[in-house]
Write a protein that holds these residues in place. Structure first.
Motif, PDB file in Angstrom:
ATOM      1  N   ASP A   1       0.843  -1.360  -0.110  1.00  0.00           N
ATOM      2  CA  ASP A   1      -0.023  -0.113   0.200  1.00  0.00           C
ATOM      3  C   ASP A   1       0.847   1.347   0.020  1.00  0.00           C
ATOM      4  O   ASP A   1       0.980   1.913   0.645  1.00  0.00           O
ATOM      5  CB  ASP A   1      -0.990  -0.179   1.293  1.00  0.00           C
ATOM      6  N   SER A   2       1.517   1.535  -1.216  1.00  0.00           N
ATOM      7  CA  SER A   2       2.419   2.797  -1.355  1.00  0.00           C
ATOM      8  C   SER A   2       1.752   3.400  -2.375  1.00  0.00           C
ATOM      9  O   SER A   2       0.962   2.975  -3.194  1.00  0.00           O
ATOM     10  CB  SER A   2       3.638   2.344  -1.545  1.00  0.00           C
ATOM     11  N   ALA A   3       2.256   4.898  -2.594  1.00  0.00           N
ATOM     12  CA  ALA A   3       1.513   5.667  -3.585  1.00  0.00           C
ATOM     13  C   ALA A   3       1.930   5.109  -4.990  1.00  0.00           C
ATOM     14  O   ALA A   3       1.298   5.402  -5.923  1.00  0.00           O
ATOM     15  CB  ALA A   3       2.227   7.099  -3.690  1.00  0.00           C
ATOM     16  N   ALA A   4       3.202   4.489  -5.071  1.00  0.00           N
ATOM     17  CA  ALA A   4       3.348   3.981  -6.528  1.00  0.00           C
ATOM     18  C   ALA A   4       4.044   2.449  -6.106  1.00  0.00           C
ATOM     19  O   ALA A   4       4.970   2.485  -5.476  1.00  0.00           O
ATOM     20  CB  ALA A   4       4.739   4.534  -7.237  1.00  0.00           C
ATOM     21  N   VAL A   5       3.688   1.418  -6.960  1.00  0.00           N
ATOM     22  CA  VAL A   5       4.220   0.304  -6.915  1.00  0.00           C
ATOM     23  C   VAL A   5       4.287  -0.328  -8.124  1.00  0.00           C
ATOM     24  O   VAL A   5       3.629  -0.214  -9.254  1.00  0.00           O
ATOM     25  CB  VAL A   5       3.124  -0.766  -6.111  1.00  0.00           C
ATOM     26  N   MET A   6       5.676  -0.928  -8.143  1.00  0.00           N
ATOM     27  CA  MET A   6       6.218  -1.356  -9.641  1.00  0.00           C
ATOM     28  C   MET A   6       6.547  -2.979  -9.513  1.00  0.00           C
ATOM     29  O   MET A   6       6.744  -3.424  -8.674  1.00  0.00           O
ATOM     30  CB  MET A   6       7.385  -0.469  -9.707  1.00  0.00           C
ATOM     31  N   VAL A   7       6.766  -3.271 -10.892  1.00  0.00           N
ATOM     32  CA  VAL A   7       7.096  -4.678 -11.308  1.00  0.00           C
ATOM     33  C   VAL A   7       8.345  -4.377 -12.080  1.00  0.00           C
ATOM     34  O   VAL A   7       8.155  -3.775 -13.158  1.00  0.00           O
ATOM     35  CB  VAL A   7       5.901  -5.496 -11.521  1.00  0.00           C
ATOM     36  N   ASN A   8       9.558  -4.791 -11.931  1.00  0.00           N
ATOM     37  CA  ASN A   8      10.585  -4.958 -12.894  1.00  0.00           C
ATOM     38  C   ASN A   8      10.819  -3.630 -13.494  1.00  0.00           C
ATOM     39  O   ASN A   8      11.221  -3.313 -14.767  1.00  0.00           O
ATOM     40  CB  ASN A   8      10.326  -5.918 -13.857  1.00  0.00           C
ATOM     41  N   ALA A   9      10.939  -2.566 -12.510  1.00  0.00           N
ATOM     42  CA  ALA A   9      11.157  -1.217 -13.003  1.00  0.00           C
ATOM     43  C   ALA A   9      12.045  -0.376 -11.845  1.00  0.00           C
ATOM     44  O   ALA A   9      11.664  -0.630 -10.685  1.00  0.00           O
ATOM     45  CB  ALA A   9      10.363  -0.513 -13.499  1.00  0.00           C
ATOM     46  N   SER A  10      12.793   0.609 -12.094  1.00  0.00           N
ATOM     47  CA  SER A  10      13.469   1.471 -11.098  1.00  0.00           C
ATOM     48  C   SER A  10      12.455   2.298 -10.507  1.00  0.00           C
ATOM     49  O   SER A  10      11.638   3.088 -11.129  1.00  0.00           O
ATOM     50  CB  SER A  10      14.414   2.107 -11.900  1.00  0.00           C
TER      51      SER A  10
END
Length: 429
Positions: free
Chosen positions: A372-381
């Protein structure tokens, strides 16, 4: 409600000088709220031109701030945030051009309908009015905020702090000249830096003259504004940012992404501060990741499992997991599985950005859904959490709260809405 500032804050100033400045900002905001897009775009164009034509002047003012900052013991991270060189100034001008090209949010219809009795209702975007921003050692924010506030129809009152006072004085002067040249009030953008810390305190208490307040800076600054302000606050957050290297993480992706997220610009809030590693991937992935980081001068703060693989690591403490270093330091921990990684993030994250490196689709989706964060990513900086990268031209800040604005804040986040109702004589039964 009005506020006054003690006359001692600025030698020779009257007790009402601060209030008078905010009143002029309010008056200017009324003119700006109804200004056509072409007029706002003309001012933005003028700001971009002024930045490009005054690079030497801006750099000279910034050099004074950098020298004072070094003498006063600013950290390397803060000095990097403070620095404006030719490339950064031209990038700021490019960002202003991008904002000029964006769609004007003011007047956009969010939703609408017609009632059974023929009454037509619509919800449209409108400016907040006067936006106050408190930040420190970031003169680039002066330009970003001014441009975004202008395009979204808001007057901006800026407190950029003593560390960047020379830079901000020149930048605000150039912005005001561009506003006047375009036919808009110069008071649409003002700085309260001459009022010092007392001005920042008064800005936080100026409910009724300032519509919303946005802090950008250290966790301490943000917390002080949130705690002390009577003006509504949009909270931006510190960045204790995580990357989790899952059991199936691609070795090259892991090394490249972690290196980019830490090294490209370690002083910013979207730089990674903690890397968590699945125990099944530690021996396979960590040596390459840590070797590449070491080559860039990164100091590793590791737990016992990390130090077993990388003996030169500094022993990590509980404090490390909660630290936003803003430097070439990185905490690294080996965890049992995805559940343990998510639990660690829930405990220590500031809610900014987290990323998972994985080839497991199920784990990727779990991470996206459960973190639960403002931006959550997969396989990215994590460095991609940025208004410019997201196509906003620039950003007001990165909100870590859960109200109307979350993540990088662009033009829509600087607007509120109002309801428009059109009837033909209808009355309610």
């Amino acid at each position: 409600m009005s506020q006054t500032l003690p006359a001692t804050a600025v030698p020779g100033s009257s007790p009402d000088a601060f209030t008078e400045m905010l009143v002029t900002a309010r008056t200017a905001s009324l003119a700006l709220a109804s200004a056509p897009t072409r007029l706002k775009n003309a001012a933005l164009h003028g700001i971009a031109v002024a930045l490009r034509e005054n690079v030497a002047r801006i750099v000279a003012a910034n050099a004074l701030d950098l020298a004072a900052g070094a003498e006063n013991g600013l950290t390397a991270g803060l000095l990097d945030r403070l620095r404006l060189d030719e490339a950064r100034i031209r990038s700021l001008a490019d960002a202003v051009d991008e904002i000029e090209a964006l769609t004007d949010p003011v007047g956009q219809v969010v939703r609408g309908s017609s009632l059974a009795n023929g009454v037509k209702i619509s919800q449209i975007r409108v400016p907040f009015g006067v936006v106050g921003v408190i930040y420190e050692a970031r003169p680039n924010v002066t330009v970003d905020i001014a441009a975004l506030a202008l395009k979204s129809g808001n007057a901006a009152v800026l407190r950029g702090g003593s560390a960047a006072e020379n830079s901000n004085r020149v930048l605000v002067g150039l912005i005001q000249e561009a506003l006047v040249a375009a036919g808009l009030p110069g008071e649409c953008v003002q700085t309260i830096d001459p009022f010092g810390r007392a001005g920042a305190t008064a800005l936080m208490q100026a409910r009724g003259l300032v519509d919303v307040l946005i802090p950008r800076g250290s966790a301490g600054l943000i917390q002080a504004v949130v705690t002390e302000s009577t003006v509504p606050v949009i909270e931006t957050g510190a960045g204790v940012v995580h990357i989790f290297l899952d059991a199936s993480a691609n070795e090259q992706w892991a090394a490249d992404i972690v290196h980019n997220a830490k090294v490209q610009r370690p002083s910013v809030c979207n730089a990674v501060e903690t890397v968590l590693v699945h125990e099944q991937a530690a021996e396979r992935v960590l040596p390459g990741v840590l070797a590449k980081l070491a080559g860039a001068g990164v100091t590793i703060h590791g737990d016992a499992a990390v130090r077993a693989l990388y003996p030169t690591a500094v022993p990590a403490t509980d404090e490390d997991w909660a630290t936003e270093y803003m430097s070439l330091d990185l905490s690294v921990k080996v965890v049992a599985d995805l559940d343990a990684a998510i639990a660690h993030i829930r405990r220590y994250s500031t809610g900014h950005t987290e990323s998972i490196i994985t080839n497991d689709i199920v784990n990727a989706e779990r991470f996206l859904n459960e973190v639960d964060s403002a931006a959550v990513m997969v396989n990215a900086s994590t460095r991609f959490t940025d208004g410019g990268e997201f196509g906003f031209g620039a950003e007001v800040g990165i909100s870590t709260q859960k109200l109307h604005a979350r993540g990088p804040m662009g033009l829509p986040e600087l607007t509120s809405t109002k309801w428009i109702v059109r009837g033909t004589g209808q009355i309610r039964d």
